[in-house]
Every structure is written in C-alpha cells, then in structure tokens.
Scaffold this motif. Structure first.
Motif, short mmCIF file in Angstrom:
data_model
loop_
_atom_site.label_atom_id
_atom_site.label_comp_id
_atom_site.label_asym_id
_atom_site.label_seq_id
_atom_site.Cartn_x
_atom_site.Cartn_y
_atom_site.Cartn_z
N ALA A 137 0.82 -1.21 0.00
CA ALA A 137 0.00 0.00 0.00
C ALA A 137 0.86 1.27 0.00
N GLY A 138 2.13 1.13 0.30
CA GLY A 138 3.00 2.30 0.34
C GLY A 138 2.81 3.13 1.59
N VAL A 139 2.43 2.47 2.69
CA VAL A 139 2.26 3.15 3.97
C VAL A 139 3.16 2.47 4.99
N GLY A 140 3.30 3.09 6.13
CA GLY A 140 4.13 2.51 7.17
C GLY A 140 3.44 1.39 7.93
N LEU A 141 4.24 0.53 8.52
CA LEU A 141 3.71 -0.57 9.32
C LEU A 141 2.90 -0.04 10.49
N ARG A 142 3.38 1.01 11.13
CA ARG A 142 2.64 1.59 12.25
C ARG A 142 1.25 2.05 11.81
N PHE A 143 1.16 2.62 10.60
CA PHE A 143 -0.14 3.05 10.10
C PHE A 143 -1.09 1.86 9.97
N VAL A 144 -0.60 0.77 9.41
CA VAL A 144 -1.44 -0.43 9.25
C VAL A 144 -1.91 -0.92 10.62
N ARG A 145 -1.01 -0.95 11.58
CA ARG A 145 -1.39 -1.38 12.94
C ARG A 145 -2.43 -0.45 13.54
N ASP A 146 -2.22 0.86 13.39
CA ASP A 146 -3.19 1.83 13.92
C ASP A 146 -4.55 1.66 13.24
N LEU A 147 -4.53 1.45 11.93
CA LEU A 147 -5.77 1.26 11.18
C LEU A 147 -6.52 0.03 11.66
N GLU A 148 -5.83 -1.07 11.81
CA GLU A 148 -6.48 -2.31 12.24
C GLU A 148 -6.93 -2.26 13.69
N GLN A 149 -6.35 -1.38 14.48
CA GLN A 149 -6.77 -1.23 15.88
C GLN A 149 -7.87 -0.19 16.04
N GLY A 150 -8.28 0.45 14.94
CA GLY A 150 -9.40 1.39 14.99
C GLY A 150 -9.04 2.77 15.52
N LYS A 151 -7.79 3.18 15.37
CA LYS A 151 -7.40 4.53 15.81
C LYS A 151 -8.30 5.54 15.13
N ASN A 152 -8.77 6.53 15.89
CA ASN A 152 -9.77 7.44 15.33
C ASN A 152 -9.20 8.69 14.67
N THR A 153 -7.89 8.80 14.57
CA THR A 153 -7.28 9.92 13.86
C THR A 153 -6.28 9.38 12.85
N LEU A 154 -6.78 9.10 11.67
CA LEU A 154 -5.96 8.57 10.58
C LEU A 154 -6.14 9.43 9.34
N ARG A 155 -5.09 9.55 8.56
CA ARG A 155 -5.17 10.31 7.32
C ARG A 155 -6.00 9.54 6.30
N MET A 156 -7.01 10.22 5.75
CA MET A 156 -7.90 9.56 4.80
C MET A 156 -7.17 9.13 3.53
N ASP A 157 -6.18 9.90 3.08
CA ASP A 157 -5.47 9.50 1.87
C ASP A 157 -4.71 8.20 2.08
N LYS A 158 -4.17 8.00 3.26
CA LYS A 158 -3.47 6.75 3.55
C LYS A 158 -4.44 5.59 3.72
N VAL A 159 -5.60 5.86 4.33
CA VAL A 159 -6.63 4.82 4.43
C VAL A 159 -7.02 4.38 3.03
N ASN A 160 -7.20 5.34 2.13
CA ASN A 160 -7.55 5.00 0.75
C ASN A 160 -6.44 4.23 0.06
N ASP A 161 -5.18 4.52 0.36
CA ASP A 161 -4.08 3.76 -0.21
C ASP A 161 -4.21 2.28 0.15
N VAL A 162 -4.59 2.01 1.38
CA VAL A 162 -4.77 0.62 1.82
C VAL A 162 -6.03 0.02 1.19
N LEU A 163 -7.13 0.75 1.24
CA LEU A 163 -8.39 0.23 0.71
C LEU A 163 -8.34 -0.05 -0.79
N ARG A 164 -7.56 0.73 -1.53
CA ARG A 164 -7.46 0.53 -2.98
C ARG A 164 -6.91 -0.85 -3.33
#
Length: 75
Positions: free
Chosen positions: A30-57
């Motif tokens: 996805a071109g994002v950091g490992l910490r971002f993936v961990r935060d995303l999967e843990q439901g962190k409520n302050t995430l950059r939408m562009d990076k979330v979209n990078d993963v979702l794509r």
C-alpha cells in the motif's frame, strides 16, 4: 465516528488475512508505514484519509460519503 473506523479496521484486517498478507506486506504493497497499518487495524480514530484509501485501494475500495439519518443523530 469510532464505529465507522472500527468497521474499516475489521474490513481491512479480514481482507488482509483473506489475501494471506502480513501487516508488513500490506504496508509495503500500500506504500504506507507498518505503524499506520497497525493503527488502522486497531481502529485509531485519527488517521489520514489519503493513507486509508491507499490501503483500501488494494482491495478495490475507497472512502466515500455516506448518507446518515439526521434524526438519529439528534436523539
């Protein structure tokens, strides 16, 4: 808001496992950091939408506007 992020986190984790990817592999693809993936999967409520979209794509999805029941919000 937290509920929606939890839905995304559950979705991403399930899709990652379905595609037999580790968190580091998903981050790399996805071109994002490992910490971002961990935060995303843990439901962190302050995430950059562009990076979330990078993963979702990777799974053919992206964030979008969802119509809400306004009456439900006012209760």
């Amino acid at each position: 808001m937290k509920e929606n992020l939890n839905n995304i986190s559950v979705y991403v984790k399930a899709k990652r496992k379905q595609n037999k990817l580790t968190q580091p592999e998903l981050a790399l693809k996805a071109g994002v950091g490992l910490r971002f993936v961990r935060d995303l999967e843990q439901g962190k409520n302050t995430l950059r939408m562009d990076k979330v979209n990078d993963v979702l794509r990777l799974f053919g999805e992206e964030l979008g506007v969802v119509q809400m029941n306004r009456e439900k919000l006012l209760k």
